[in-house]
Design a protein around this motif. Structure first.
Motif, PDB file in Angstrom:
ATOM      1  N   ASP A 262       0.822  -1.213   0.000  1.00 16.96           N
ATOM      2  CA  ASP A 262       0.000   0.000   0.000  1.00 16.96           C
ATOM      3  C   ASP A 262       0.854   1.261   0.000  1.00 16.96           C
ATOM      4  OD1 ASP A 262       0.856  -0.469   2.599  1.00 16.96           O
ATOM      5  OD2 ASP A 262      -1.014   0.200   3.529  1.00 16.96           O
ATOM      6  N   ARG A 263       2.018   1.220   0.663  1.00 19.49           N
ATOM      7  CA  ARG A 263       2.891   2.398   0.677  1.00 19.49           C
ATOM      8  C   ARG A 263       3.518   2.614  -0.704  1.00 19.49           C
ATOM      9  NH1 ARG A 263       7.180   5.015   3.615  1.00 19.49           N
ATOM     10  NH2 ARG A 263       7.010   7.159   2.812  1.00 19.49           N
ATOM     11  N   GLN A 264       3.913   1.553  -1.357  1.00 22.96           N
ATOM     12  CA  GLN A 264       4.452   1.691  -2.716  1.00 22.96           C
ATOM     13  C   GLN A 264       3.430   2.350  -3.635  1.00 22.96           C
ATOM     14  OE1 GLN A 264       6.528  -1.615  -4.563  1.00 22.96           O
ATOM     15  NE2 GLN A 264       6.716  -2.674  -2.602  1.00 22.96           N
ATOM     16  N   ILE A 265       2.201   1.856  -3.574  1.00 16.03           N
ATOM     17  CA  ILE A 265       1.147   2.415  -4.427  1.00 16.03           C
ATOM     18  C   ILE A 265       0.919   3.883  -4.090  1.00 16.03           C
ATOM     19  CG2 ILE A 265      -1.294   2.262  -5.031  1.00 16.03           C
ATOM     20  CD1 ILE A 265      -1.128  -0.746  -4.509  1.00 16.03           C
ATOM     21  N   ARG A 266       0.913   4.197  -2.813  1.00 18.95           N
ATOM     22  CA  ARG A 266       0.654   5.576  -2.378  1.00 18.95           C
ATOM     23  C   ARG A 266       1.751   6.527  -2.876  1.00 18.95           C
ATOM     24  NH1 ARG A 266      -0.232   4.415   2.587  1.00 18.95           N
ATOM     25  NH2 ARG A 266       1.643   5.171   3.631  1.00 18.95           N
ATOM     26  N   LEU A 267       3.004   6.079  -2.816  1.00 19.55           N
ATOM     27  CA  LEU A 267       4.105   6.929  -3.256  1.00 19.55           C
ATOM     28  C   LEU A 267       4.011   7.246  -4.752  1.00 19.55           C
ATOM     29  CD1 LEU A 267       7.098   5.382  -1.279  1.00 19.55           C
ATOM     30  CD2 LEU A 267       6.065   7.631  -0.926  1.00 19.55           C
TER      31      LEU A 267
END
Length: 354
Positions: A262-267
């Motif tokens: 989820d953090r990868q997608i958010r970045l």
């Protein structure tokens, strides 16, 4: 009782599952989902280098029903008439007659099931790009048929991002079969989607529409400009000098391997500019907003078109810099490191930000 022929290697192959459909003379076994999509025209002369020797790529999008089809491990699909379906059993760098199934003296004992079983294995399932934009895209093809599926065969040794994305697609862990080395299954109905070899509009739209809402993605302030750092192969050997330049332009350095999905997608959803060496993490470009600027860094010894195509599909501003080959690898040029001319990078940045 298992027929003796079923325990022998396949008696030949079909290069395409569509050839088997034609031979079976039963078009009801085929769902043609999308027409084949041609590779887009290049906009910059340098992009032609990404298409050298890529003529075997295709994006045929279909699903085949294979009555009493068989699956051997993670590597082979065998038709009812005892032939290998090569296009859904691909072993990279091998032609059909070289497939490992033909080297077997005898196949493992056969397990039969009356269930409807779908195939989602991929020769590079552990790779984030191949999983996200190729394996998960096959889920969409299955869903487009509306065939009720009891079980899904997925590569063994799950990684967290695989279970996470399968759950987002509506496939719970209890519906997953993990094939072991001697796995040899015959299903009453084996449902086989075609491979997805290149990013295209329908596969990217599906992945984006499934995962962005599922993970309630929002923007992350401070990461409008990101540089993707690699610690394994395909490293930037003069990275210190490179990032010293990028810091002046407000870039944050990110190591994707250490971050949850989820953090990868958010970045990437937050980014307005992405600089990165060629690598699987750039699959996250599918979550970028239109007009996001991309600078992909290459060694001249290993250049692939996946993220150029992905950028075109997602309407991103794609740019590329070809550096110098470093530490040539004896096994595969994809392991080669590289160095990038900081002056060339600054030229591209200045042009994009002017």
């Amino acid at each position: 009782m298992t027929g003796s022929s079923e325990l022998m290697p396949p008696a030949g192959f079909y290069e395409s599952t569509l050839d088997w459909i034609k031979q079976s003379q039963n078009e009801r076994l085929l769902y043609s989902i999308y027409p084949e999509i041609p590779i887009p025209t290049v906009r910059k002369q340098e992009e032609l280098q990404l298409l050298v020797d890529k003529s075997r790529f295709s994006n045929k999008a279909f699903v085949a029903i294979v009555p009493y089809g068989r699956v051997l491990g993670e590597r082979a699909v065998i038709s009812p008439d005892h032939k290998l379906l090569w296009d859904v059993s691909v072993e990279w760098a091998k032609m059909p007659p070289e497939h490992s199934v033909f080297q077997e003296h005898k196949l493992p004992p056969l397990i039969r099931t009356d269930k409807t079983v779908a195939l989602l294995t991929h020769p590079a399932a552990k790779n984030y790009y191949h999983w996200l934009l190729e394996a998960i895209a096959r889920v969409h093809l299955l869903q487009m048929t509306h065939i009720p599926i009891d079980k899904y065969i997925v590569n063994h040794n799950w990684l967290p991002f695989q279970l996470h994305t399968l759950a987002a697609c509506g496939i719970p862990a209890e519906k997953i079969i993990q094939p072991y080395e001697l796995f040899h299954l015959q299903a009453r109905k084996l449902i086989v989607p075609s491979y997805v070899n290149l990013p295209n509009s329908w596969s990217c739209t599906y992945v984006r529409n499934v995962l962005l809402p599922h993970m309630a993605i929002r923007d992350e302030p401070g990461y409008e400009r990101i540089y993707i750092r690699r610690n394994s192969y395909r490293r930037i050997m003069n990275e210190h000098a490179l990032f010293g330049l990028l810091e002046k332009y407000g870039f944050q350095s990110v190591e994707l391997e250490s971050l949850p999905l989820d953090r990868q997608i958010r970045l990437f959803h937050s980014a307005k500019m992405v600089v990165a060496p060629h690598g699987a993490g750039l699959a996250n470009l599918v979550f970028c907003k239109p007009d996001t600027k991309v600078i992909e860094l290459f060694s001249p010894s290993f250049m692939e078109p996946h993220y150029w195509l992905l950028s075109r599909v997602m309407q991103l501003d794609y740019n590329m810099i070809i550096g110098h080959q470093e530490n040539p690898h004896h096994y595969w040029s994809g392991f080669d490191d590289m160095s990038i001319d900081p002056h060339r990078l600054e030229e591209v940045l200045s042009c994009l930000l002017s």
